[in-house]
Design a protein around this motif. Structure first.
Motif, mmCIF file in Angstrom:
data_model
loop_
_atom_site.group_PDB
_atom_site.id
_atom_site.type_symbol
_atom_site.label_atom_id
_atom_site.label_comp_id
_atom_site.label_asym_id
_atom_site.label_seq_id
_atom_site.Cartn_x
_atom_site.Cartn_y
_atom_site.Cartn_z
ATOM 1 N N LEU A 1 11.518 87.772 60.324
ATOM 2 C CA LEU A 1 12.952 87.852 60.072
ATOM 3 C C LEU A 1 13.734 87.341 61.269
ATOM 4 O O LEU A 1 14.685 86.575 61.129
ATOM 5 N N LYS B 1 16.842 93.242 48.614
ATOM 6 C CA LYS B 1 15.829 92.777 49.562
ATOM 7 C C LYS B 1 16.034 91.304 49.906
ATOM 8 O O LYS B 1 15.931 90.907 51.075
ATOM 9 N N ARG C 1 16.852 89.826 53.622
ATOM 10 C CA ARG C 1 15.889 88.893 54.196
ATOM 11 C C ARG C 1 16.575 87.620 54.682
ATOM 12 O O ARG C 1 16.239 87.076 55.736
#
Length: 218
Positions: free
Chosen positions: A2, A170, A174
């Protein structure tokens, strides 16, 4: 992973700002705005894009527009079990946007609602940006995950089922988390999208006023 993705995106957005500064129209002091609305599902991006368009006279292109107008091709491209809504993350979105910008009236600027949605799309936008010769105004609507979940319960839409919403949350984190921390030079304005709509809109107007935008004459 990330951190690496965010660092790459920082370079992308820094490139956008540098391209803006170096462009001839920026030097003349009168570039038109490229307004990017960033936020999770159900943060109100489309509502506020419409309000900005109506108030400031800036046309809008939403990622939903791109999906709808290219549904036939996207239907062929999507894999089994992948909905059309999920195709917002596909690299094809950049190609569709590039074609739309060729025919769009950019004389008053443009609003991008929901694009870029991924790091790849942000990189693609960075490649388009120098030719547009516009100034970047990025508005990020911050909405807690639990608020997104609660809002999803009230829509009744198939695309807002819990399983899909969880994946969208999510996906958003992300691709778009911590932008302000990593990209201070990108001039991203963080806005509290969890407060009543009228308060969010007032904060957006303040941000756009500070960016030099003027309300359209009635």
């Amino acid at each position: 992973m990330l951190r690496s993705a965010l660092l790459t995106l920082s370079l992308v957005l820094a490139h956008l700002v540098n391209a803006q500064t170096a462009s001839p129209s920026a030097a003349s002091g009168s570039p038109q705005p490229l307004i990017i609305l960033i936020g999770p599902r159900l943060s109100g991006k489309t509502i506020f894009a419409d309000s900005i368009s109506h108030t400031y006279g800036v046309p809008s292109i939403s990622i939903e527009d791109l999906i709808r107008d290219n549904a036939a091709e996207l239907d062929r491209l999507r894999g089994e079990g992948v909905s059309l809504a999920e195709m917002r993350y596909d690299p094809a979105m950049s190609r569709y946007l590039r074609e739309r910008l060729k025919t769009a009236d950019l004389s008053h600027g443009i609003i991008l609602d929901g694009y870029p949605a991924t790091l790849v799309q942000a990189e693609d936008l960075a490649k388009m940006f120098p030719d547009l010769k516009m100034k970047l105004v990025a508005l990020r609507l911050q909405v807690p995950d639990d608020t997104v979940r609660e809002r999803a319960k009230t829509t009744g839409r198939e695309s807002d089922r819990p399983q899909i919403i969880e994946q969208r949350i999510k996906d958003y984190h992300r691709e778009m988390d911590a932008i302000s921390f990593y990209f201070p030079n990108a001039k991203i304005v963080d806005l509290d999208g969890s407060v009543p709509e009228a308060k969010v809109w007032k904060a957006i107007q303040t941000a756009l006023d500070e960016a030099g935008l003027k309300a359209a004459a009635n």
